[in-house]
Scaffold this motif. Sequence first.
Motif, mmCIF file in Angstrom:
data_model
loop_
_atom_site.group_PDB
_atom_site.id
_atom_site.type_symbol
_atom_site.label_atom_id
_atom_site.label_comp_id
_atom_site.label_asym_id
_atom_site.label_seq_id
_atom_site.Cartn_x
_atom_site.Cartn_y
_atom_site.Cartn_z
ATOM 1 N N UNK A 225 0.841 -1.186 0.000
ATOM 2 C CA UNK A 225 0.000 0.000 0.000
ATOM 3 C C UNK A 225 0.880 1.240 0.000
ATOM 4 N N UNK A 226 0.257 2.378 -0.283
ATOM 5 C CA UNK A 226 0.975 3.646 -0.255
ATOM 6 C C UNK A 226 0.027 4.730 0.245
ATOM 7 N N UNK A 227 0.608 5.846 0.635
ATOM 8 C CA UNK A 227 -0.197 6.984 1.063
ATOM 9 C C UNK A 227 -0.671 7.708 -0.190
ATOM 10 N N UNK A 228 -1.985 7.887 -0.295
ATOM 11 C CA UNK A 228 -2.542 8.633 -1.415
ATOM 12 C C UNK A 228 -2.371 10.129 -1.160
ATOM 13 N N UNK A 229 -2.616 10.941 -2.168
ATOM 14 C CA UNK A 229 -2.398 12.382 -2.044
ATOM 15 C C UNK A 229 -3.273 13.021 -0.972
ATOM 16 N N UNK B 231 4.941 2.708 -6.311
ATOM 17 C CA UNK B 231 4.296 3.641 -5.392
ATOM 18 C C UNK B 231 4.133 3.077 -3.986
ATOM 19 N N UNK B 232 4.470 1.821 -3.793
ATOM 20 C CA UNK B 232 4.265 1.185 -2.488
ATOM 21 C C UNK B 232 5.221 1.749 -1.445
ATOM 22 N N UNK B 233 4.697 1.944 -0.241
ATOM 23 C CA UNK B 233 5.518 2.414 0.877
ATOM 24 C C UNK B 233 5.492 1.442 2.051
ATOM 25 N N UNK B 234 4.499 0.548 2.076
ATOM 26 C CA UNK B 234 4.383 -0.411 3.172
ATOM 27 C C UNK B 234 4.009 -1.789 2.647
ATOM 28 N N UNK C 234 16.439 -11.379 9.163
ATOM 29 C CA UNK C 234 14.981 -11.434 9.307
ATOM 30 C C UNK C 234 14.421 -10.039 9.079
ATOM 31 N N UNK C 235 13.547 -9.906 8.075
ATOM 32 C CA UNK C 235 12.930 -8.615 7.783
ATOM 33 C C UNK C 235 11.751 -8.350 8.716
ATOM 34 N N UNK C 236 10.919 -9.361 8.929
ATOM 35 C CA UNK C 236 9.843 -9.217 9.897
ATOM 36 C C UNK C 236 9.320 -10.579 10.314
ATOM 37 N N UNK C 237 8.586 -10.573 11.412
ATOM 38 C CA UNK C 237 7.982 -11.792 11.961
ATOM 39 C C UNK C 237 6.586 -11.436 12.471
ATOM 40 N N UNK C 238 5.614 -12.291 12.191
ATOM 41 C CA UNK C 238 4.237 -12.087 12.656
ATOM 42 C C UNK C 238 3.733 -13.335 13.351
ATOM 43 N N UNK C 239 2.858 -13.145 14.313
ATOM 44 C CA UNK C 239 2.224 -14.268 15.003
ATOM 45 C C UNK C 239 0.718 -14.189 14.787
ATOM 46 N N UNK C 240 0.125 -15.343 14.485
ATOM 47 C CA UNK C 240 -1.309 -15.431 14.227
ATOM 48 C C UNK C 240 -1.926 -16.389 15.232
ATOM 49 N N UNK C 241 -3.038 -15.991 15.812
ATOM 50 C CA UNK C 241 -3.677 -16.823 16.832
ATOM 51 C C UNK C 241 -4.346 -18.036 16.198
ATOM 52 N N UNK C 242 -4.744 -18.951 17.048
ATOM 53 C CA UNK C 242 -5.405 -20.166 16.566
ATOM 54 C C UNK C 242 -6.765 -19.842 15.963
ATOM 55 N N UNK C 243 -7.224 -20.733 15.075
ATOM 56 C CA UNK C 243 -8.522 -20.523 14.433
ATOM 57 C C UNK C 243 -9.667 -21.130 15.236
ATOM 58 N N UNK D 253 1.049 -6.926 10.775
ATOM 59 C CA UNK D 253 1.170 -5.475 10.839
ATOM 60 C C UNK D 253 1.751 -4.910 9.548
ATOM 61 N N UNK D 254 1.351 -3.682 9.228
ATOM 62 C CA UNK D 254 1.966 -2.971 8.110
ATOM 63 C C UNK D 254 3.359 -2.524 8.534
ATOM 64 N N UNK D 255 4.310 -2.664 7.621
ATOM 65 C CA UNK D 255 5.702 -2.285 7.888
ATOM 66 C C UNK D 255 6.250 -1.483 6.709
ATOM 67 N N UNK D 256 7.204 -0.598 6.988
ATOM 68 C CA UNK D 256 7.809 0.159 5.875
ATOM 69 C C UNK D 256 8.464 -0.777 4.853
#
Length: 112
Positions: free
Chosen positions: A2-6, A48-51, A82-91, A104-107
Motif C-alpha cells: 500500500x501507499x499513502x494517497x495524495x 508507489x508502495x511504501x508499506x 529477518x525482515x519481519x515476523x508475525x504471530x497469528x492466533x489459533x482458528x 502489521x503494516x511495515x515500511x
Amino acid sequence: FRSVASDASWAYVGRTQVAAAHLQDQPTNTWLQVSKGGVGLQLADYPDATEVRACVAFTDKSTGSDGMKIRLRRMDHSGGVVFFEDQFSESYSNNGLIHNACGAWRPLKLIS
C-alpha cells in the motif's frame, strides 16, 4: 502493498502470492520452511508502495498452542537477515474453517 494517497488516505497498490504449504500434526518450536523454493519479490513492480504486510489463510486443530508464527528472511548469503515476523492466533475450528489473517503494516524500505 500500500501507499499513502495524495489525500493522506491509504491506497492498496498490489499484492503478490507466495506458493506455500505445510501440513503438520503436532506443534513444534522449530522454524520450518513453508515456501516452495523461496520468495521472489520484484519491488520495482510496485513503485508507489511504501508499506508491506503478510497475510495468511490457514486452519488448525486448536491444540492450545500459541498459534502460528511466520517470518520473512533473506537467505542469499546474507546470514539469514529477518525482515519481519508475525504471530497469528489459533482458528479454534478443528480444521473445519479457513482462517484469514494479516500481520502489521511495515515500511517497505525494511526489505532489501
